[in-house]
Design an enzyme around this catalytic site. Structure first.
Site, PDB file in Angstrom:
ATOM      1  N   VAL A 172       0.814  -1.224   0.000  1.00  0.00           N
ATOM      2  CA  VAL A 172       0.000   0.000   0.000  1.00  0.00           C
ATOM      3  C   VAL A 172       0.848   1.274   0.000  1.00  0.00           C
ATOM      4  O   VAL A 172       0.301   2.382   0.040  1.00  0.00           O
ATOM      5  CB  VAL A 172      -0.962   0.034   1.210  1.00  0.00           C
ATOM      6  CG1 VAL A 172      -1.853  -1.182   1.205  1.00  0.00           C
ATOM      7  CG2 VAL A 172      -0.193   0.129   2.534  1.00  0.00           C
ATOM      8  N   LYS A 173       2.171   1.126  -0.055  1.00  0.00           N
ATOM      9  CA  LYS A 173       3.018   2.309   0.016  1.00  0.00           C
ATOM     10  C   LYS A 173       3.145   2.997  -1.339  1.00  0.00           C
ATOM     11  O   LYS A 173       2.735   2.472  -2.368  1.00  0.00           O
ATOM     12  CB  LYS A 173       4.408   1.917   0.538  1.00  0.00           C
ATOM     13  CG  LYS A 173       4.402   1.403   1.973  1.00  0.00           C
ATOM     14  CD  LYS A 173       3.852   2.442   2.938  1.00  0.00           C
ATOM     15  CE  LYS A 173       4.106   2.089   4.402  1.00  0.00           C
ATOM     16  NZ  LYS A 173       3.379   0.895   4.848  1.00  0.00           N
TER      17      LYS A 173
END
Length: 349
Positions: A172-173
């Protein structure tokens, strides 16, 4: 349901991974080496050491810098991984309060908690905001600063303040690979030791190796590196999209008196858009009912018994109960953004 986060995949990631899969070499190899070189250039660092996640990066760095038996100062408002890195490395976690505006570490409070047992300080660049001390602290020369850059891929100045920085390539980065991470530093001796620690502590290649000290299985493979190289090439473009979405949110919520918005920061990677409201839980439930994900980052470390008892943290204890995270990712459509804004605006205080 509009997700809170979502990785962005282009044909470049697919082509890179396909090359690795067809090569017959899936372990750490040329792709990892190239990623380390390119990431070091991007982060303005001399050395980069690729690892399998940021949690292990933090833990290995803490071990290499001699945290064991001492204290590690960090902000209370961070994910558990930051705190556990100190615990697993044999250190005692000392929590500092946060700055009310940036939600990053309150440097003045952190320095008040320095003791003869302090071994390191870990500032966390929350949501991508790099909040350096406003005045010089000569005391910082007594021990290393480990930058937690998990949210800060693409943030201006990230990784350039401390002796070492740890980065996350979690799914999710901003730079997403499924999982993965990087350590950057200017210290050649430290880099050499970190390279050994990330792979069992082995001192050299070949079958006739020695293990001078125990390490971890924390190295990166070429499949992950292939995705990371594609993401690194696209990072500026994806972060620029994030900034445009943030500006749209700020405009769309500007007149809502019950919602406190984050300050615009052109230097941030904008990993998250975090607003504040006294009715956080009700707002989250309302958004979910409208098909829009919402969350909270994070339950502070002083709320977890595993990190022990700590002195009062008045800002953290008050602010965390108001935080709400809205969807933010590069592939959001205009309709997605409008749906988020409509869901928030339809909430009745």
């Amino acid at each position: 349901m509009i997700p809170l986060f979502q990785p962005s995949c282009s044909d470049l990631e697919i082509r890179n991974v396909t090359q690795v899969l067809r090569s017959g070499w899936w372990g750490g190899g040329a792709w990892v080496v190239e990623l380390e070189e390119r990431f070091a250039e991007r982060a303005n660092a001399r050395y980069a050491i690729a690892v399998n996640n940021c949690t292990n990066a933090l833990q290995i760095v803490c071990e290499a810098l001699g945290v064991r038996g001492g204290e590690v100062i960090m902000p209370a408002l961070t994910f558990a991984a930051t705190g556990l890195s100190g615990v697993h490395s044999g250190g005692k976690v000392v929590l500092a309060d946060i700055d009310e505006d940036t939600l990053c570490i309150d440097w003045q409070d952190a320095m008040c908690k320095v003791s003869p047992d302090t071994r390191a300080i870990i500032p966390v660049w929350y949501a991508g905001t790099v909040a350096l001390p406003q005045v010089p602290y000569p005391e910082l020369g007594w021990f290393p600063v480990i930058e937690d850059c998990a949210h800060a891929a693409g943030s201006f100045l990230a990784g350039g303040y401390g002796q070492v920085a740890c980065w996350s390539f979690n799914a999710v980065k901003n730079l997403a690979t499924g999982d993965g991470g990087m350590i950057t530093t200017f210290d050649g001796d430290l880099a050499a030791r970190l390279r050994k620690l990330r792979r069992f502590g082995i001192d050299r290649g070949g079958w006739d190796f020695e293990i001078p000290e125990p390490g971890w299985k924390a190295d990166m493979n070429d499949i992950t590196a292939a995705i990371a190289l594609a993401q690194l090439r696209r990072l500026n473009e994806m972060n620029e999209i994030r900034r445009k979405i943030v500006l749209t949110y700020l405009k769309g919520f500007a007149d809502l008196k019950w919602l406190e918005l984050p300050s615009w920061d052109v230097n941030s990677s904008w990993h998250m858009f975090v607003a504040r409201t006294q009715r956080r839980d009700d707002l989250i439930a309302h958004m979910l009912a409208r098909g829009v994900s919402a969350g909270m980052h994070y339950k502070p470390l002083n709320q977890h018994k595993i990190f022990g008892k700590h002195k009062e943290l008045p800002v953290t204890d008050r602010v965390w109960k108001t935080l709400v995270t809205f969807p933010l990712y590069p592939d959001m459509t205009e309709n997605d953004i409008e749906q988020v804004i409509d869901a928030v605006r339809s909430f009745h205080v």
